[in-house]
Scaffold this active site. Structure first.
Site, mmCIF file in Angstrom:
data_model
loop_
_atom_site.group_PDB
_atom_site.id
_atom_site.type_symbol
_atom_site.label_atom_id
_atom_site.label_comp_id
_atom_site.label_asym_id
_atom_site.label_seq_id
_atom_site.Cartn_x
_atom_site.Cartn_y
_atom_site.Cartn_z
ATOM 1 N N SER A 90 3.811 22.401 -5.842
ATOM 2 C CA SER A 90 2.616 22.287 -5.001
ATOM 3 C C SER A 90 1.315 22.646 -5.713
ATOM 4 O O SER A 90 0.246 22.528 -5.110
ATOM 5 C CB SER A 90 2.761 23.139 -3.738
ATOM 6 N N LYS A 135 -1.341 20.054 -5.489
ATOM 7 C CA LYS A 135 -2.355 19.982 -4.436
ATOM 8 C C LYS A 135 -3.721 20.463 -4.920
ATOM 9 O O LYS A 135 -4.745 20.169 -4.286
ATOM 10 C CB LYS A 135 -1.890 20.768 -3.215
ATOM 11 N N SER A 193 0.436 24.665 2.617
ATOM 12 C CA SER A 193 0.873 23.751 1.564
ATOM 13 C C SER A 193 1.615 22.567 2.178
ATOM 14 O O SER A 193 2.690 22.148 1.721
ATOM 15 C CB SER A 193 1.763 24.467 0.545
ATOM 16 N N LYS A 213 -3.498 28.846 -5.975
ATOM 17 C CA LYS A 213 -2.457 28.060 -5.314
ATOM 18 C C LYS A 213 -1.070 28.490 -5.767
ATOM 19 O O LYS A 213 -0.871 28.853 -6.925
ATOM 20 C CB LYS A 213 -2.668 26.568 -5.631
#
Length: 427
Positions: free
Chosen positions: A70, A73, A130, A232
């Site tokens: 993720s 992202k 997420s 993140k």
């Protein structure tokens, strides 16, 4: 035994003990320089960089290819921020949820095919939960399709100098061709901070209300470690537990990356360890803000993606009709940093940018509308269109120049953002 032999043996024993002691000390120092979580972990990679100087403070497997999960992202949000600033859409714009987006596995919001979600809600869903369905919807909106987004994201990675990164989707779910490195993820984190200081605070979001649900952030370091402001987390089985962290404290500024943690808890503990060990070694910025890196070649490339804008003619008319806005040319691509861009000073030293669009007329229309929507521009401020090329296409920056102080420029930006404009200030 002769006295001489006894003395020689004792001397040799002391020499051996001394050598053994040095060996043990060396082994100990080596052991503490490589964190325990990195031992015997084939997925592990770690990286810490001093953002003020570009000096690499720690690197293990920094350029070895890993799966981003993720962390992908981060790029989805980077391209979203670009679209907002270019005026292609607003935070309130509603994007369609395709059947493909709705079918993504968790973590997800549970969006239904045929429904819509605002850009703002989608961005917050990526930062907190997420959410993979929101990421896919946003990626399809940005790129026209998932393959279109993948091409856009990989091209942007190359433009940022992320030479070892390839994207295949907007969410980071498993794809053997979607790879990155710890060094590349640090580069992206720094680019997000420097290019989008006005959007970047979203990464500090700890919870967000979406409908009747409160989305809570997976990033446990935000709010628990002093100075951490994002960025993140990520996890798939193939990658292990990943984390990119930004911290700014007492004028020091680092971005750190951990890839391949065995658990979320051990990954977080290792990140805390890296920050505790290396942040005190980082330089202090004289102004307490990020300075342009000067030593690390990867960051120099990042910030020197293109030369600064050269001398440009200033636009002196204060007529309310902006149809005579001057166009200034920039020979190369839009730099990432929000440092000096060589803008005409007019009556002051600060400028704001509200859009970058493919045609001059569009930039002028945006300036005209902004001037009409906001009646609080100082008398010294003038509209300016700056032309620049990324090597394959021509774009036009819509700017207002001539602010006499940083506070005035950012206050104007805040007012324009409330009216739906993307905006950032630069000196």
């Amino acid at each position: 035994m002769a006295a001489t032999d006894l003395l020689n043996r004792r001397s040799n024993a002391k020499s051996f003990a001394a050598r053994a002691g040095c060996f043990v000390l060396t082994a100990f120092l080596a052991a503490i320089s490589v964190p325990a979580s990195a031992v015997a972990n084939a997925k592990y990679a770690g990286y810490v960089i001093d953002v003020n100087t570009g000096e690499v403070l720690y690197a293990t497997n920094a350029n070895a290819r890993r799966y981003p999960a993720s962390l992908t992202k981060m790029m989805t949000l980077y391209l979203t921020f670009e679209g907002l600033d270019a005026g292609r859409f607003m935070k309130s714009t509603r994007i369609a949820v395709s059947a493909h987006a709705a079918s993504e596995p968790p973590s997800k919001l549970g969006l239904r095919a045929g429904s819509t979600i605002t850009v703002e809600d989608a961005m917050h869903a990526l930062v907190t939960k997420s959410a993979n369905d929101a990421a896919t919807a946003l990626g399809e909106f940005l790129g026209g399709s998932e393959p279109g987004f993948a091409k856009m994201a990989t091209n942007k990675a190359r433009a940022l100098g992320m030479q070892n990164t390839n994207f295949r989707n907007a969410h980071g779910l498993p794809d053997p061709a979607q790879v990155t490195t710890a060094a590349d993820m640090a580069r992206l984190g720094i680019a997000l901070r420097k290019r989008f200081p006005h959007h970047y605070p979203i990464f500090e979001t700890r919870s967000y209300r979406f409908g009747k649900t409160t989305l809570r952030s997976h990033n446990r370091l935000v709010g628990s470690v002093e100075g951490v402001d994002g960025i993140k987390t990520g996890f798939i089985n193939a990658s292990g537990f990943n984390l990119v962290t930004s911290v700014r404290r007492d004028g020091r500024s680092v971005v750190a990356v951990v890839l391949g943690g065995r658990t979320a808890a051990s990954r977080d503990a290792h990140m805390r360890e890296l920050l505790q060990r290396h942040l005190p070694l980082a330089s202090r910025s004289r102004e307490g803000n990020d300075l342009e890196p000067t030593r690390d070649s990867t960051l120099v490339a990042l910030l020197e993606e293109a030369p600064r804008v050269g001398p440009v003619p200033s636009f002196r008319s204060t007529d309310e009709n902006l149809s005579n806005v001057e166009v200034a040319s920039a020979a190369t691509a839009d730099p990432i940093t929000t440092g000096s861009l060589g803008l005409p000073s007019a009556e002051g030293t600060w400028a704001i940018q509200i859009a970058a669009v493919p045609d001059r007329a569009g930039a002028i229309r945006i300036l005209e509308k902004a001037k009409s929507d906001h009646d609080g521009f100082p008398a010294s401020v003038e509209p300016l269109v700056v032309e620049f090329s990324d090597g394959s296409s021509l774009l036009y920056r819509a700017r207002f120049v001539g602010f006499d102080a940083r506070e005035t420029a950012w206050a104007t930006c805040r007012a324009l953002k409330q009216k739906g404009y993307g905006c950032w200030a630069t000196r």
